[in-house]
Design a protein around this motif. Structure first.
Motif, PDB file in Angstrom:
ATOM      1  N   ILE A 185     -18.252 -21.335 -11.583  1.00  0.00           N
ATOM      2  CA  ILE A 185     -17.525 -20.180 -11.034  1.00  0.00           C
ATOM      3  C   ILE A 185     -16.285 -20.637 -10.277  1.00  0.00           C
ATOM      4  N   CYS A 186     -16.420 -21.708  -9.508  1.00  0.00           N
ATOM      5  CA  CYS A 186     -15.253 -22.238  -8.787  1.00  0.00           C
ATOM      6  C   CYS A 186     -14.182 -22.712  -9.762  1.00  0.00           C
ATOM      7  N   GLY A 187     -14.609 -23.308 -10.857  1.00  0.00           N
ATOM      8  CA  GLY A 187     -13.637 -23.739 -11.857  1.00  0.00           C
ATOM      9  C   GLY A 187     -12.892 -22.576 -12.472  1.00  0.00           C
ATOM     10  N   ILE A 188     -13.627 -21.506 -12.799  1.00  0.00           N
ATOM     11  CA  ILE A 188     -12.979 -20.322 -13.365  1.00  0.00           C
ATOM     12  C   ILE A 188     -11.995 -19.716 -12.370  1.00  0.00           C
ATOM     13  N   VAL A 189     -12.428 -19.568 -11.129  1.00  0.00           N
ATOM     14  CA  VAL A 189     -11.581 -18.934 -10.104  1.00  0.00           C
ATOM     15  C   VAL A 189     -10.331 -19.771  -9.829  1.00  0.00           C
ATOM     16  N   MET A 234      -8.752 -21.816 -11.825  1.00  0.00           N
ATOM     17  CA  MET A 234      -7.810 -21.923 -12.949  1.00  0.00           C
ATOM     18  C   MET A 234      -6.837 -20.759 -13.003  1.00  0.00           C
ATOM     19  N   TYR A 235      -7.213 -19.597 -12.474  1.00  0.00           N
ATOM     20  CA  TYR A 235      -6.287 -18.457 -12.504  1.00  0.00           C
ATOM     21  C   TYR A 235      -5.016 -18.729 -11.698  1.00  0.00           C
ATOM     22  N   PRO A 236      -5.093 -19.120 -10.422  1.00  0.00           N
ATOM     23  CA  PRO A 236      -3.840 -19.378  -9.695  1.00  0.00           C
ATOM     24  C   PRO A 236      -3.110 -20.644 -10.166  1.00  0.00           C
ATOM     25  N   LEU A 237      -3.823 -21.583 -10.761  1.00  0.00           N
ATOM     26  CA  LEU A 237      -3.168 -22.819 -11.191  1.00  0.00           C
ATOM     27  C   LEU A 237      -2.445 -22.670 -12.520  1.00  0.00           C
TER      28      LEU A 237
END
Length: 423
Positions: A211-215, A217-220
């Protein structure tokens, strides 16, 4: 009578002594065989690391030929095959030539060890010994492709794409089998309450990491609305994560969260790696183009990527049990510890795979220095690999239920016919 009785007793004692000596000799022989089997098995296990080192050296050779070969070795080429200035033996075609040499070596090893079954066969000796001759064979195998024509090397490049795809499928099967093994090992057990709690803890960690990876990746990688492709990649990965979790917890499947959590982390990693492989000139890629020599982070990342290629090839090569049709075969004492033919076949396919990574799956354009697996072709290969991995994993979850339902549907009509036939 007394003399005869004494003679009989003496004969019986001699027979007992002879039997004792025979038994002791058999025990010594058995112990010697066990020692011989142990030493032979240890040598064959050590041989794996030598082959892995050879594969690592080949990767470094391909990188050197691609990035620095034309500067350091400007005159060491065959004009007929490499052209007047050697362009066709360096850069992309140079990588393919080194890859072809590595493929030839390991494919020859595959052909000569494919039917090895026992430790004291001649093929086993060839696999684990004769290193001087095999190093010579490796040197010849890597040298010969530099005398082939560029057209033949281009043809090998097309063939290598297929081989690299097969390697990815084998690696994916190995990963999924490992995930299932790990899940079974940490399954809740009445006699092992600690394993249950650790399994629950690990599944929680894997899902939090996913979940942290998904979250993140959006701002990056999807800061702008124009980055529709990246938004689609990340969102679809999140959907796959939710689907795997729901299917795993379904009452008919009931496989728990650990295996789906590990698989979720894996596909999130593939999504992140795919987006990272986008060209540096892309408007949604936040990484700057790599300069001529590369900074230390680029160099370290490049070396880690090479080690990852070697480890992936090595771990897939020794995992032949995941590809056996029969899982109940009993391991004999004099059986080889791993399948030599499969091991060398995976390394021959791995030679094609590292070539595709070094040239970014593109036979026409040369990759930048200190770069690996960068470009739109690499991005789509990883994305397709991610989707395929999720599909295969979901099928492994639902296939037992589907097969069971088909069997039940087939059994019920038969029972009805039997009942109707009764008087």
């Amino acid at each position: 009578m007394r003399v005869s009785s004494g003679a009989q007793e003496a004969t019986a004692v001699d027979i007992r002594l002879e039997n004792t000596e025979v038994v002791s000799q058999e025990e010594v022989s058995l112990e010697q065989k066990n020692v011989d089997y142990s030493a032979e098995r240890k040598q064959t296990l050590q041989a794996r690391y030598t082959y892995g080192t050879i594969f690592l050296i080949t990767n470094l050779m391909a990188w050197f030929v691609r990035d620095y070969g034309q500067k350091v070795l400007p005159q060491l080429h065959y004009p007929t095959a490499c052209g007047t200035e050697g362009h066709d033996c360096f850069r992309t075609l140079g990588v393919l030539r080194v890859s072809l040499g590595c493929f030839i070596f390991f494919f020859l090893m595959f052909l000569t060890t494919s039917k090895t079954r026992k430790l004291f066969q001649v093929r086993n000796t060839w696999h684990s010994r004769w290193w001087a001759f095999k190093f010579f064979l490796f040197a010849v195998s890597v040298t010969v492709p530099f005398f082939f024509s560029p057209d033949f090397i281009q043809l090998y490049g097309e063939f290598a794409r297929v081989g690299a795809g097969i390697f990815l499928i084998l690696q994916l099967v190995s990963v999924i089998q490992f995930i299932h093994w790990w899940n079974n090992y940490w399954m809740p057990d009445k006699e092992r309450k600690q394993s249950c709690s650790l399994g629950l803890l690990m599944s929680t960690i894997f899902y939090i990491a996913s979940i942290c990876g998904i979250v993140s990746m959006y701002p990056l990688y999807a800061q702008r609305l124009l980055c529709t492709l990246n938004i689609f990649f990340i969102t679809w990965t999140a959907i796959l994560l939710i689907v795997m979790m729901v299917v795993s917890l379904h009452s008919k499947v009931n496989r728990g969260l650990l295996s789906s959590g590990i698989m979720a982390s894996y596909i999130v990693f593939l999504c992140w790696s795919a987006i990272r492989s986008e060209p540096a000139t892309s408007k949604c890629n936040t990484h700057k183009p790599v300069n001529g020599n590369g900074d230390w982070t680029t160099i370290v990342g490049f070396l880690i990527a090479i080690c990852a290629i070697v480890m992936a090839t090595f771990s897939t090569g020794i995992d032949s049990k995941s590809f056996q049709f029969r899982k109940d075969e009993v391991q004999q004492e004099d059986d080889i510890p791993y399948t030599y033919g499969f091991f060398h076949l995976v390394f021959s396919l791995g030679a094609m795979y590292f070539a595709m990574l070094f040239i970014s799956w593109n036979l026409n354009n040369s990759a930048r220095k200190w770069s690996i697996d960068v470009g739109w072709a690499s991005t789509w290969v990883k994305i397709v690999n991610e989707w395929f991995a999720a599909t295969i994993y979901l099928w492994t979850l639902i296939s037992p239920v589907v097969i069971q339902n088909k069997v039940m549907d087939h059994v019920e009509p038969v029972q009805q016919i039997d009942e109707s036939a009764m008087p």
